[in-house]
Scaffold this active site. Structure first.
Site, PDB file in Angstrom:
ATOM      1  N   ARG A  94       0.883  -1.073  -0.087  1.00  0.00           N
ATOM      2  CA  ARG A  94       0.072  -0.004  -0.035  1.00  0.00           C
ATOM      3  C   ARG A  94       0.844   1.220  -0.014  1.00  0.00           C
ATOM      4  NH1 ARG A  94      -3.928  -1.686   4.357  1.00  0.00           N
ATOM      5  NH2 ARG A  94      -3.385   0.259   5.432  1.00  0.00           N
TER       6      ARG A  94
ATOM      7  N   TYR B 151     -10.295  -4.146   4.338  1.00  0.00           N
ATOM      8  CA  TYR B 151      -9.966  -2.728   4.562  1.00  0.00           C
ATOM      9  C   TYR B 151     -10.531  -1.869   3.185  1.00  0.00           C
ATOM     10  CZ  TYR B 151      -7.850   1.759   4.895  1.00  0.00           C
ATOM     11  OH  TYR B 151      -7.626   3.068   4.839  1.00  0.00           O
TER      12      TYR B 151
ATOM     13  N   ARG C 238       9.199   6.415  -4.023  1.00  0.00           N
ATOM     14  CA  ARG C 238       9.243   7.280  -5.282  1.00  0.00           C
ATOM     15  C   ARG C 238      10.818   7.829  -5.591  1.00  0.00           C
ATOM     16  NH1 ARG C 238       4.402  10.039  -3.169  1.00  0.00           N
ATOM     17  NH2 ARG C 238       2.743   8.776  -3.872  1.00  0.00           N
TER      18      ARG C 238
ATOM     19  N   ARG D 198       1.612   8.020  15.436  1.00  0.00           N
ATOM     20  CA  ARG D 198       1.613   9.398  14.704  1.00  0.00           C
ATOM     21  C   ARG D 198       0.832  10.200  15.301  1.00  0.00           C
ATOM     22  NH1 ARG D 198      -1.981   7.103   9.343  1.00  0.00           N
ATOM     23  NH2 ARG D 198      -3.361   5.673  10.554  1.00  0.00           N
TER      24      ARG D 198
ATOM     25  N   ARG E 112      -7.909  -4.945  14.773  1.00  0.00           N
ATOM     26  CA  ARG E 112      -7.010  -3.960  15.172  1.00  0.00           C
ATOM     27  C   ARG E 112      -7.768  -2.705  15.576  1.00  0.00           C
ATOM     28  NH1 ARG E 112      -3.253  -1.175  13.975  1.00  0.00           N
ATOM     29  NH2 ARG E 112      -3.560  -1.285  11.888  1.00  0.00           N
TER      30      ARG E 112
ATOM     31  N   GLU F 237      -1.841   8.850  18.193  1.00  0.00           N
ATOM     32  CA  GLU F 237      -2.535   7.575  17.838  1.00  0.00           C
ATOM     33  C   GLU F 237      -1.847   6.205  18.188  1.00  0.00           C
ATOM     34  OE1 GLU F 237      -4.037   7.458  13.710  1.00  0.00           O
ATOM     35  OE2 GLU F 237      -3.394   5.260  13.649  1.00  0.00           O
TER      36      GLU F 237
ATOM     37  N   ASP G 209     -10.853   1.880   1.334  1.00  0.00           N
ATOM     38  CA  ASP G 209     -10.693   3.375   1.345  1.00  0.00           C
ATOM     39  C   ASP G 209     -12.332   3.703   0.874  1.00  0.00           C
ATOM     40  OD1 ASP G 209      -8.215   4.370   2.195  1.00  0.00           O
ATOM     41  OD2 ASP G 209      -7.392   3.961   0.209  1.00  0.00           O
TER      42      ASP G 209
HETATM   43  P1  FAD Z   1     -18.097   2.445   8.767  1.00  0.00           P
HETATM   44  O1  FAD Z   1     -17.662   3.879   8.423  1.00  0.00           O
HETATM   45  O2  FAD Z   1     -17.437   1.866   9.760  1.00  0.00           O
HETATM   46  O3  FAD Z   1     -19.606   2.667   9.153  1.00  0.00           O
HETATM   47  C1  FAD Z   1     -20.420   1.420   9.556  1.00  0.00           C
HETATM   48  C2  FAD Z   1     -21.502   1.942  10.347  1.00  0.00           C
HETATM   49  O4  FAD Z   1     -22.207   0.608  10.984  1.00  0.00           O
HETATM   50  C3  FAD Z   1     -20.811   2.407  11.686  1.00  0.00           C
HETATM   51  O5  FAD Z   1     -21.270   3.765  11.997  1.00  0.00           O
HETATM   52  C4  FAD Z   1     -21.387   1.404  12.933  1.00  0.00           C
HETATM   53  O6  FAD Z   1     -21.659   2.115  13.951  1.00  0.00           O
HETATM   54  C5  FAD Z   1     -22.618   0.934  12.273  1.00  0.00           C
HETATM   55  N1  FAD Z   1     -22.998  -0.196  12.866  1.00  0.00           N
HETATM   56  C6  FAD Z   1     -22.163  -1.543  13.074  1.00  0.00           C
HETATM   57  N2  FAD Z   1     -23.044  -2.517  13.607  1.00  0.00           N
HETATM   58  C7  FAD Z   1     -24.435  -1.942  13.954  1.00  0.00           C
HETATM   59  C8  FAD Z   1     -25.483  -2.565  14.353  1.00  0.00           C
HETATM   60  N3  FAD Z   1     -25.527  -3.707  14.628  1.00  0.00           N
HETATM   61  N4  FAD Z   1     -26.585  -1.727  14.165  1.00  0.00           N
HETATM   62  C9  FAD Z   1     -26.385  -0.348  13.947  1.00  0.00           C
HETATM   63  N5  FAD Z   1     -25.414   0.393  13.358  1.00  0.00           N
HETATM   64  C10 FAD Z   1     -24.243  -0.511  13.315  1.00  0.00           C
HETATM   65  N6  FAD Z   1     -10.377   6.019   3.754  1.00  0.00           N
HETATM   66  C11 FAD Z   1      -9.938   6.847   2.877  1.00  0.00           C
HETATM   67  O7  FAD Z   1     -10.365   6.908   1.846  1.00  0.00           O
HETATM   68  N7  FAD Z   1      -9.154   7.651   3.114  1.00  0.00           N
HETATM   69  C12 FAD Z   1      -8.556   7.972   4.417  1.00  0.00           C
HETATM   70  O8  FAD Z   1      -7.699   8.875   4.620  1.00  0.00           O
HETATM   71  C13 FAD Z   1      -9.003   6.799   5.402  1.00  0.00           C
HETATM   72  N8  FAD Z   1      -8.272   6.920   6.584  1.00  0.00           N
HETATM   73  C14 FAD Z   1      -8.697   5.896   7.361  1.00  0.00           C
HETATM   74  C15 FAD Z   1      -8.053   5.968   8.688  1.00  0.00           C
HETATM   75  C16 FAD Z   1      -8.377   4.933   9.781  1.00  0.00           C
HETATM   76  C17 FAD Z   1      -7.588   5.118  10.834  1.00  0.00           C
HETATM   77  C18 FAD Z   1      -9.200   4.035   9.340  1.00  0.00           C
HETATM   78  C19 FAD Z   1      -9.423   2.867  10.297  1.00  0.00           C
HETATM   79  C20 FAD Z   1      -9.727   3.861   8.106  1.00  0.00           C
HETATM   80  C21 FAD Z   1      -9.482   5.050   7.087  1.00  0.00           C
HETATM   81  N9  FAD Z   1     -10.052   4.957   5.858  1.00  0.00           N
HETATM   82  C22 FAD Z   1      -9.782   6.079   4.903  1.00  0.00           C
HETATM   83  C23 FAD Z   1     -11.211   4.291   5.425  1.00  0.00           C
HETATM   84  C24 FAD Z   1     -12.723   4.494   5.867  1.00  0.00           C
HETATM   85  O9  FAD Z   1     -12.795   4.705   7.084  1.00  0.00           O
HETATM   86  C25 FAD Z   1     -13.705   3.515   5.359  1.00  0.00           C
HETATM   87  O10 FAD Z   1     -13.710   3.439   3.979  1.00  0.00           O
HETATM   88  C26 FAD Z   1     -15.102   3.648   5.676  1.00  0.00           C
HETATM   89  O11 FAD Z   1     -15.138   3.916   6.966  1.00  0.00           O
HETATM   90  C27 FAD Z   1     -15.811   2.760   5.007  1.00  0.00           C
HETATM   91  O12 FAD Z   1     -17.464   2.882   5.350  1.00  0.00           O
HETATM   92  P2  FAD Z   1     -18.241   1.828   5.865  1.00  0.00           P
HETATM   93  O13 FAD Z   1     -19.673   2.629   5.603  1.00  0.00           O
HETATM   94  O14 FAD Z   1     -18.100   0.621   5.329  1.00  0.00           O
HETATM   95  O15 FAD Z   1     -17.961   1.644   7.286  1.00  0.00           O
HETATM   96  N1  UDP Z   2       4.068   2.005   7.214  1.00  0.00           N
HETATM   97  C1  UDP Z   2       5.621   1.970   7.902  1.00  0.00           C
HETATM   98  N2  UDP Z   2       5.777   3.318   8.117  1.00  0.00           N
HETATM   99  C2  UDP Z   2       5.086   4.661   7.733  1.00  0.00           C
HETATM  100  C3  UDP Z   2       3.836   4.379   7.411  1.00  0.00           C
HETATM  101  C4  UDP Z   2       3.522   2.995   6.953  1.00  0.00           C
HETATM  102  O1  UDP Z   2       6.054   0.780   8.148  1.00  0.00           O
HETATM  103  O2  UDP Z   2       5.727   5.494   8.117  1.00  0.00           O
HETATM  104  C5  UDP Z   2       3.710   0.559   6.846  1.00  0.00           C
HETATM  105  C6  UDP Z   2       2.564   0.103   7.983  1.00  0.00           C
HETATM  106  O3  UDP Z   2       3.059  -1.441   8.078  1.00  0.00           O
HETATM  107  C7  UDP Z   2       1.404   0.125   7.547  1.00  0.00           C
HETATM  108  C8  UDP Z   2       1.447   0.142   5.774  1.00  0.00           C
HETATM  109  O4  UDP Z   2       2.803   0.593   5.853  1.00  0.00           O
HETATM  110  O5  UDP Z   2       0.412  -0.669   7.948  1.00  0.00           O
HETATM  111  C9  UDP Z   2       0.490   1.048   5.052  1.00  0.00           C
HETATM  112  O6  UDP Z   2       0.633   2.321   5.362  1.00  0.00           O
HETATM  113  P1  UDP Z   2      -0.674   3.339   5.317  1.00  0.00           P
HETATM  114  O7  UDP Z   2      -0.375   4.279   5.418  1.00  0.00           O
HETATM  115  O8  UDP Z   2      -1.416   2.869   3.786  1.00  0.00           O
HETATM  116  O9  UDP Z   2      -1.588   2.525   6.383  1.00  0.00           O
HETATM  117  P2  UDP Z   2      -2.480   3.070   7.337  1.00  0.00           P
HETATM  118  O10 UDP Z   2      -1.702   4.256   8.333  1.00  0.00           O
HETATM  119  O11 UDP Z   2      -3.666   3.567   6.900  1.00  0.00           O
HETATM  120  O12 UDP Z   2      -2.752   1.724   8.159  1.00  0.00           O
END
Ligand code: FAD
Ligand code: UDP
Length: 408
Positions: free
Chosen positions: A191, A371, A195, A300, A269, A323, A373
């Site tokens: 992922r 996972y 560069r 981070r 996680r 975090e 996005d």
């Molecule tokens: P969710 O957002 O998890 O929505 C599911 C919902 O279902 C939740 O609100 C939950 O409360 C609800 N739910 C679950 N069970 C029940 C139940 N039994 N009854 C009622 N409600 C329920 N994507 C990006 O494109 N860019 C980013 O920079 C990015 N950063 C991220 C950073 C982190 C730390 C993480 C973990 C993910 C990141 N993502 C990012 C991914 C992004 O969060 C997901 O694409 C997005 O949340 C997916 O939406 P979803 O609707 O599938 O799930």
């Molecule tokens: N990663 C790393 N160092 C960094 C950033 C990312 O080792 O400074 C690794 C880490 O294992 C991470 C993976 O690269 O799970 C993917 O990074 P990304 O930023 O896509 O993951 P996220 O932060 O969304 O988990």
């Protein structure tokens, strides 16, 4: 959008069975389905959400003290090369021209992340051309003779050599996954691009930006229809007996929980965020700084005001998130699927059970145990809508379409 209310004198709350479609989860996947079903098919939709807000993990809100918008579940940057998704999402918000950049601190020095020519020159302490850098790293890779990388460490070393791996990847990955990189699957690291020029941006997609008025306003707009009723603070598990077995449900909650964890629990996680509103104008000078050293307990720090340089936030205040990453317990928010071989087997077994639930469609990152996005979540929801939801209400085999209830 209508909010469910029990106040005296208000319209009697409708039974779940009165709706054409029940969507479980108000994340970006569930809301895309709800929006399409209401606006394209004229169907009545009830969205059940156990939290007290829309948007799932993409939710953001204003900090009470400073007014700074912060992303409650960690930084969320919208980026996509999918034109359909980009056209779709722009109906609900404009986007700023923000482009994401990340830095990484290792042993007291700051480097560009993902690893680029600047990182390589700074780390090895000399100016190099792209070809010189490639040659140096190629020699380091060759000295390891890894033919078929079987784990994350081997994969990373085969891409960037051992010195860069040990500085920027090993410690960070160990903290993030609480697992030795030798025991993690190789795909995770792919992922992260490398560069061979000084390009500093994190994503290479055709479109990128942040919602001009914030994520919360974008999600409100998505459900701004009299055909959509939102019920916040409702867990589907507590009301599932009120849904008719012939009704269509789009379920975006955790796959294993739908089946009462009957085959076992899928591994996730979770993240802990330590939020602080500080009386300084600028804490770190950048939106995200990663901490590569293993002995720094967090992975981070996010500083949210940097996401909106176009806004005039109050001076002298900033909001940061530290975090921390750990394995999720039953009570924790699941964030990243761990995806061990056991997890994959278990997910496949649950997916088999899911296929037999004829009126339930499983979607989103939790329902698919994948996972995703945001743009992939929207793309997957649009595809489910086209290929499964439309067909449920308007069967192409000449069968009887279910009449819309026009429940608004
Ligand atoms: P969710 O957002 O998890 O929505 C599911 C919902 O279902 C939740 O609100 C939950 O409360 C609800 N739910 C679950 N069970 C029940 C139940 N039994 N009854 C009622 N409600 C329920 N994507 C990006 O494109 N860019 C980013 O920079 C990015 N950063 C991220 C950073 C982190 C730390 C993480 C973990 C993910 C990141 N993502 C990012 C991914 C992004 O969060 C997901 O694409 C997005 O949340 C997916 O939406 P979803 O609707 O599938 O799930
Ligand atoms: N990663 C790393 N160092 C960094 C950033 C990312 O080792 O400074 C690794 C880490 O294992 C991470 C993976 O690269 O799970 C993917 O990074 P990304 O930023 O896509 O993951 P996220 O932060 O969304 O988990």
């Amino acid at each position: 959008m209508r909010q469910y209310s029990l106040e005296f004198g208000k319209k009697k709350p409708r039974s779940l069975q009165d709706f054409d479609l029940v969507v479980v989860g108000a994340g970006i996947f569930g809301l895309t389905i709800a929006e399409r079903a209401a606006n394209q098919l004229g169907r009545s939709v009830c969205v059940l959400e156990r939290r007290d807000h829309l948007g799932g993990n993409c939710h953001s809100q204003s900090d009470a003290e400073s007014g700074i918008e912060y992303h409650c579940y960690g930084s969320h940057l919208f980026h996509t090369s999918n034109e359909e998704v980009w056209q779709y999402i722009q109906q609900f918000t404009g986007f700023t021209n923000y482009r994401h950049r990340v830095l990484s601190v290792y042993r007291g020095q700051v480097y560009s992340m993902p690893i680029n020519l600047g990182t390589i020159c700074a780390f090895f302490g000399r100016a190099m051309t792209p070809d010189e850098a490639r040659r140096l790293v190629a020699e380091q890779i060759a000295s390891e003779s890894i033919e078929r990388p079987a784990n994350l460490e081997q994969k990373a070393v085969s891409l960037i050599g051992r010195p860069l791996y040990e500085a920027f990847i090993r410690g960070y990955t160990k903290k993030q996954w609480q697992t030795d990189p030798q025991k993690l699957p190789p795909e995770i690291i792919t992922r992260l691009p490398v560069r061979w020029n000084f390009e500093p941006y994190y994503f290479a997609d055709a479109h990128e930006g942040l919602p001009v008025d914030g994520y919360a306003a974008m999600f409100q707009k998505m459900v701004d229809s009299p055909r959509i009723e939102i019920r916040l603070g409702v867990d589907f598990m507590d009301v599932r007996q009120h849904v008719s077995p012939r009704q269509l449900i789009v379920y975006t909650g955790p796959l294993d929980r739908y089946f009462g964890d009957s085959l076992g629990q899928l591994g996730w996680r979770t993240l802990d965020f330590e939020k602080q509103t500080l009386a300084v104008d600028d804490f770190q000078g950048a939106p995200v700084i990663n901490y590569a050293d293993e002995d720094v307990p967090y992975t981070r720090i996010h500083e949210f005001k940097h996401y909106h340089p176009e806004r005039h936030y109050v001076a002298g205040k900033t909001v940061i998130y530290r975090e921390y990453s750990r394995f999720a317990d039953q009570a924790d928010e699941p964030y990243y699927p761990i995806n061990t071989p056991r997890d994959r087997q278990l997910a496949a077994a649950y997916q088999e059970l899911a296929r037999r639930q004829h009126h339930v469609l499983f979607g989103g990152r939790l329902g698919l145990y994948q996972y995703l996005d945001m743009d992939r979540a929207v793309a997957a929801a649009l595809q489910m809508f086209r290929e499964q939801v439309v067909g449920f209400f308007e069967p192409s085999d000449g069968g009887l379409a279910r009449p819309a209830t026009h429940a608004a």
